[in-house]
Design an enzyme around this catalytic site. Structure first.
Site, PDB file in Angstrom:
ATOM      1  CG  LEU A   1     -15.945  13.922   8.775  1.00 34.82           C
ATOM      2  CD1 LEU A   1     -16.880  14.837   7.995  1.00 34.82           C
ATOM      3  CD2 LEU A   1     -16.610  12.567   9.023  1.00 34.82           C
TER       4      LEU A   1
ATOM      5  CG  HIS B   1       7.443  15.814 -28.780  1.00 33.90           C
ATOM      6  ND1 HIS B   1       8.204  14.795 -28.232  1.00 33.90           N
ATOM      7  CD2 HIS B   1       8.318  16.769 -29.202  1.00 33.90           C
ATOM      8  CE1 HIS B   1       9.493  15.122 -28.340  1.00 33.90           C
ATOM      9  NE2 HIS B   1       9.587  16.315 -28.913  1.00 33.90           N
TER      10      HIS B   1
ATOM     11  CG  MET C   1      -6.541  -3.585   2.878  1.00 34.69           C
ATOM     12  SD  MET C   1      -5.675  -3.919   4.405  1.00 34.69           S
ATOM     13  CE  MET C   1      -6.963  -4.666   5.373  1.00 34.69           C
TER      14      MET C   1
ATOM     15  NE  ARG D   1      -8.073   9.507  12.971  1.00 38.51           N
ATOM     16  CZ  ARG D   1      -7.984   8.362  12.333  1.00 38.51           C
ATOM     17  NH1 ARG D   1      -8.985   7.920  11.607  1.00 38.51           N
ATOM     18  NH2 ARG D   1      -6.885   7.634  12.406  1.00 38.51           N
TER      19      ARG D   1
ATOM     20  CD  GLU E   1       9.450  -8.094   2.170  1.00 40.13           C
ATOM     21  OE1 GLU E   1       8.901  -7.041   2.538  1.00 40.13           O
ATOM     22  OE2 GLU E   1       8.849  -9.190   2.139  1.00 40.13           O
TER      23      GLU E   1
ATOM     24  CB  ALA F   1      -7.762   5.659  -0.376  1.00 41.72           C
ATOM     25  CG  HIS F   2      -7.519   4.045  -5.719  1.00 38.10           C
ATOM     26  ND1 HIS F   2      -6.373   4.242  -5.024  1.00 38.10           N
ATOM     27  CD2 HIS F   2      -7.269   2.994  -6.544  1.00 38.10           C
ATOM     28  CE1 HIS F   2      -5.452   3.358  -5.424  1.00 38.10           C
ATOM     29  NE2 HIS F   2      -5.993   2.576  -6.334  1.00 38.10           N
TER      30      HIS F   2
ATOM     31  CD  GLU G   1       3.738   5.587  -0.413  1.00 40.50           C
ATOM     32  OE1 GLU G   1       3.129   6.138   0.527  1.00 40.50           O
ATOM     33  OE2 GLU G   1       3.167   5.281  -1.485  1.00 40.50           O
TER      34      GLU G   1
ATOM     35  N   GLY H   1       6.470   0.981   4.123  1.00 36.71           N
ATOM     36  CA  GLY H   1       7.878   0.984   4.518  1.00 36.71           C
ATOM     37  C   GLY H   1       8.738   1.754   3.535  1.00 36.71           C
TER      38      GLY H   1
HETATM   39  P1  NAI Z   1       2.344  -4.346   2.463  1.00 39.44           P
HETATM   40  O1  NAI Z   1       1.487  -5.551   2.437  1.00 39.44           O
HETATM   41  O2  NAI Z   1       2.416  -3.448   1.271  1.00 39.44           O
HETATM   42  O3  NAI Z   1       3.860  -4.772   2.766  1.00 39.44           O
HETATM   43  C1  NAI Z   1       4.228  -5.491   3.903  1.00 39.44           C
HETATM   44  C2  NAI Z   1       5.539  -6.185   3.614  1.00 39.44           C
HETATM   45  O4  NAI Z   1       6.019  -6.715   4.831  1.00 39.44           O
HETATM   46  C3  NAI Z   1       5.416  -7.327   2.627  1.00 39.44           C
HETATM   47  O5  NAI Z   1       6.377  -7.167   1.616  1.00 39.44           O
HETATM   48  C4  NAI Z   1       5.682  -8.572   3.496  1.00 39.44           C
HETATM   49  O6  NAI Z   1       6.340  -9.588   2.790  1.00 39.44           O
HETATM   50  C5  NAI Z   1       6.565  -7.994   4.591  1.00 39.44           C
HETATM   51  N1  NAI Z   1       6.524  -8.676   5.877  1.00 39.44           N
HETATM   52  C6  NAI Z   1       5.433  -9.183   6.509  1.00 39.44           C
HETATM   53  N2  NAI Z   1       5.800  -9.653   7.722  1.00 39.44           N
HETATM   54  C7  NAI Z   1       7.131  -9.443   7.850  1.00 39.44           C
HETATM   55  C8  NAI Z   1       8.087  -9.686   8.895  1.00 39.44           C
HETATM   56  N3  NAI Z   1       7.725 -10.220  10.051  1.00 39.44           N
HETATM   57  N4  NAI Z   1       9.372  -9.326   8.671  1.00 39.44           N
HETATM   58  C9  NAI Z   1       9.749  -8.755   7.503  1.00 39.44           C
HETATM   59  N5  NAI Z   1       8.882  -8.499   6.495  1.00 39.44           N
HETATM   60  C10 NAI Z   1       7.595  -8.830   6.676  1.00 39.44           C
HETATM   61  O7  NAI Z   1       1.910  -3.576   3.790  1.00 39.44           O
HETATM   62  P2  NAI Z   1       2.138  -2.076   4.249  1.00 39.44           P
HETATM   63  O8  NAI Z   1       3.297  -1.476   3.540  1.00 39.44           O
HETATM   64  O9  NAI Z   1       2.150  -2.127   5.725  1.00 39.44           O
HETATM   65  O10 NAI Z   1       0.836  -1.362   3.743  1.00 39.44           O
HETATM   66  C11 NAI Z   1      -0.441  -1.761   4.250  1.00 39.44           C
HETATM   67  C12 NAI Z   1      -1.548  -1.509   3.273  1.00 39.44           C
HETATM   68  O11 NAI Z   1      -1.729  -0.124   3.052  1.00 39.44           O
HETATM   69  C13 NAI Z   1      -1.277  -2.155   1.943  1.00 39.44           C
HETATM   70  O12 NAI Z   1      -2.423  -2.845   1.543  1.00 39.44           O
HETATM   71  C14 NAI Z   1      -1.008  -1.009   1.037  1.00 39.44           C
HETATM   72  O13 NAI Z   1      -1.442  -1.248  -0.286  1.00 39.44           O
HETATM   73  C15 NAI Z   1      -1.791   0.141   1.671  1.00 39.44           C
HETATM   74  N6  NAI Z   1      -1.148   1.398   1.365  1.00 39.44           N
HETATM   75  C16 NAI Z   1      -1.179   1.875   0.095  1.00 39.44           C
HETATM   76  C17 NAI Z   1      -0.511   3.014  -0.239  1.00 39.44           C
HETATM   77  C18 NAI Z   1      -0.530   3.470  -1.651  1.00 39.44           C
HETATM   78  O14 NAI Z   1      -1.406   3.057  -2.389  1.00 39.44           O
HETATM   79  N7  NAI Z   1       0.412   4.285  -2.075  1.00 39.44           N
HETATM   80  C19 NAI Z   1       0.249   3.785   0.737  1.00 39.44           C
HETATM   81  C20 NAI Z   1       0.245   3.182   2.030  1.00 39.44           C
HETATM   82  C21 NAI Z   1      -0.440   2.035   2.311  1.00 39.44           C
END
Ligand code: NAI
Length: 467
Positions: free
Chosen positions: A39, A446, A320, A36, A205, A322-323, A189, A187
């Site tokens: 950065l 408090h 997965m 990209r 889900e 960032a931290h 967020e 999904g």
């Molecule tokens: P995720 O692994 O958190 O959630 C995916 C969900 O999709 C799971 O609940 C799974 O059971 C479901 N799923 C899988 N295949 C499916 C299907 N065909 N039909 C219906 N449901 C299905 O993955 P997500 O939300 O895509 O995030 C990816 C990565 O990014 C994660 O490791 C996440 O921790 C990270 N991330 C972290 C954030 C944070 O720390 N706030 C913010 C955004 C992403």
């Protein structure tokens, strides 16, 4: 002669830029190859930072609509300027990525714009943006190319109507009906952002609960609150097909526990996970071993199967986040330099930035029990917190788990306003092997939301004051 460096990092995301900066701090002549122009990788460009900008903006919009009146702040009219909201998000991204470029300059790190791949013998080939290429040499090469969204092959994201997380950050209109496939972090967020702005949101889900990795009590409360906010859930459901019925309409066919149904919508967000990104990285040619799921195999020093080549972040097994990627990168480079870098993977916190927020660290109750612990639980609701009531933000609770024999804290889980900040206290407490009593006897200011942590810790031995 080829340009040569002590350290070449491929990938300029949270893992990559941390590796390059820590390397430079430790005296390594460092370069970072990033395809990209900016950065910061997924996190800064199309992930954590833009999504948090939209979450913040959309929360203001929702508060203006529904909450401010209860504080006696009466607005005559509330209007959404979506273009401005999206531009603000882009400005936040631009400022943040420029900040990293500034850090590179300060640390005298060469930022090479192009796609890097392993050429063997400590060499990296860079395909430059102008179509040319160059070879650079590095004593140590750190792979930090991150991850990409998992596509569903039958209906891949076109980023127009079928969106990945990237497309869902820039929808040019408020969807009438957004169907979210995957009730995980992304999904929920991004679904929250568009629901607040006026979309109907349906989350499909596959499992029988949202965010299956969460502590059960938290996951149930989370779903209950999101449902109250208007998000619809189809659990134990699988999407069979997504078909375009017109330029602006889609038909989603769903199998809900054996029963088929169809949903009409105008946008679909596919958020079913992410996978490591190593396309074109030359792993096979260089002899770098990957596992069955495509993650690069590393030892405890982040060494791959090839001497001088290391890997960190989303590219290697582990959460997965960032931290976590940043910590990997720093520890990896410190070990290269003979400094004792270390990451405690059992204490990587996680946060979901919805409203209320969700955060946790350590074992869930289910996990602790399955590992044979006799668990004592303290749970304190924000409803009983004076500060939460003053703020008008009373949803959720703090739950602390301790070992019944030793009182040592095993895990902490919370759902509520600003728990993304409060969780740090519990990471620190568990890091230093605190008992629930240690936290319960720690003075908390408090009135603060963090008093709920003290109360939950008191609750482990049934001594809560405010409940
Ligand atoms: P995720 O692994 O958190 O959630 C995916 C969900 O999709 C799971 O609940 C799974 O059971 C479901 N799923 C899988 N295949 C499916 C299907 N065909 N039909 C219906 N449901 C299905 O993955 P997500 O939300 O895509 O995030 C990816 C990565 O990014 C994660 O490791 C996440 O921790 C990270 N991330 C972290 C954030 C944070 O720390 N706030 C913010 C955004 C992403």
């Amino acid at each position: 002669m080829n340009e040569s460096y002590d350290l070449i990092v491929i990938g300029g995301g949270p893992a990559g830029y941390h590796a390059a900066i820590r390397g430079a701090q430790l005296g390594l002549k460092s370069a970072c190859v990033e395809m990209r122009n900016t950065l910061g990788g997924t996190c800064l460009n199309v992930g954590c930072i833009p999504s948090k900008a939209l979450l913040e903006s959309s929360e203001h919009y929702e508060k203006a609509h529904h909450d401010l009146a209860s504080h006696g702040v009466v607005l005559e009219s509330v209007k959404l300027d979506l273009a401005k909201m999206l531009k603000r998000k882009d400005d936040v991204v631009a400022q943040t990525t420029k900040g990293i470029a500034g850090l590179f300059k300060k640390n005298k790190i060469a930022h090479i714009v192009g796609k890097g791949s392993l050429e063997g013998n400590n060499r990296v080939k860079v395909l430059l943006a102008d179509g040319g290429e160059k070879i650079i040499e590095g004593k140590h090469i750190v792979l930090a190319t991150g991850s990409v969204p998992v596509d569903i092959p039958q209906f891949p994201a076109d980023e127009v109507r079928i969106l990945s997380s990237t497309g869902a950050l820039s929808i040019p209109e408020v969807p009438k009906h957004l169907v979210v496939i995957g009730g995980g972090v992304i999904g929920l967020e991004l679904g929250s952002v568009w629901r607040r702005l006026g979309s109907k949101v349906t989350v499909i889900e596959a499992m029988d609960r949202i965010c299956p990795f969460l502590d059960g009590a938290i996951s149930r409360e989370f779903q209950k609150i999101l449902k109250k906010q208007g998000v619809e859930f189809l659990l134990s459901s699988k999407v069979l097909s997504v078909t375009k019925t017109s330029e602006v309409e889609l038909q989603v066919k769903v199998d809900m526990a054996g029963k088929e149904s169809e949903i009409a919508c105008d946008y679909v967000l596919v958020s079913v996970g992410r996978k490591p990104y190593s396309e074109g990285l030359g792993l096979e040619k260089a002899g770098v071993k990957i596992n069955a799921r495509g993650f690069v195999e590393v030892d405890e020093h982040f060494k791959t199967s090839v001497k001088g080549v290391y890997a960190v972040g989303d590219l290697v097994p582990g959460p997965m986040l960032a931290h976590k990627a940043m910590e990997d990168a720093v520890a990896c480079v410190e070990r290269i330099c003979g400094v004792a870098g270390h990451v405690d993977y059992s204490l990587v916190p996680w946060v979901i930035y919805t409203h209320p927020e969700v955060a946790g660290v350590g074992m869930t109750e289910e996990e602790a029990k399955s590992r044979g612990y006799e668990v004592r639980v303290g749970q304190f609701p924000f409803m009983a917190s004076g500060r939460a009531r003053a703020a008008g933000d009373v949803d959720g609770f703090v739950k602390i788990l301790a070992d019944a024999k030793t009182d040592r804290i095993l895990g902490a889980h919370m759902i509520g306003a600003k728990v993304s900040e409060i969780i740090a206290e519990m990471v620190m407490a568990i890091q230093y092997c605190a008992s629930a009593e240690d936290v319960a006897r720690t003075v908390h200011a408090h009135p603060t939301l963090s008093e709920a942590v003290k109360e939950a810790a008191l609750g482990v031995s049934n001594q809560m004051i405010h409940l």
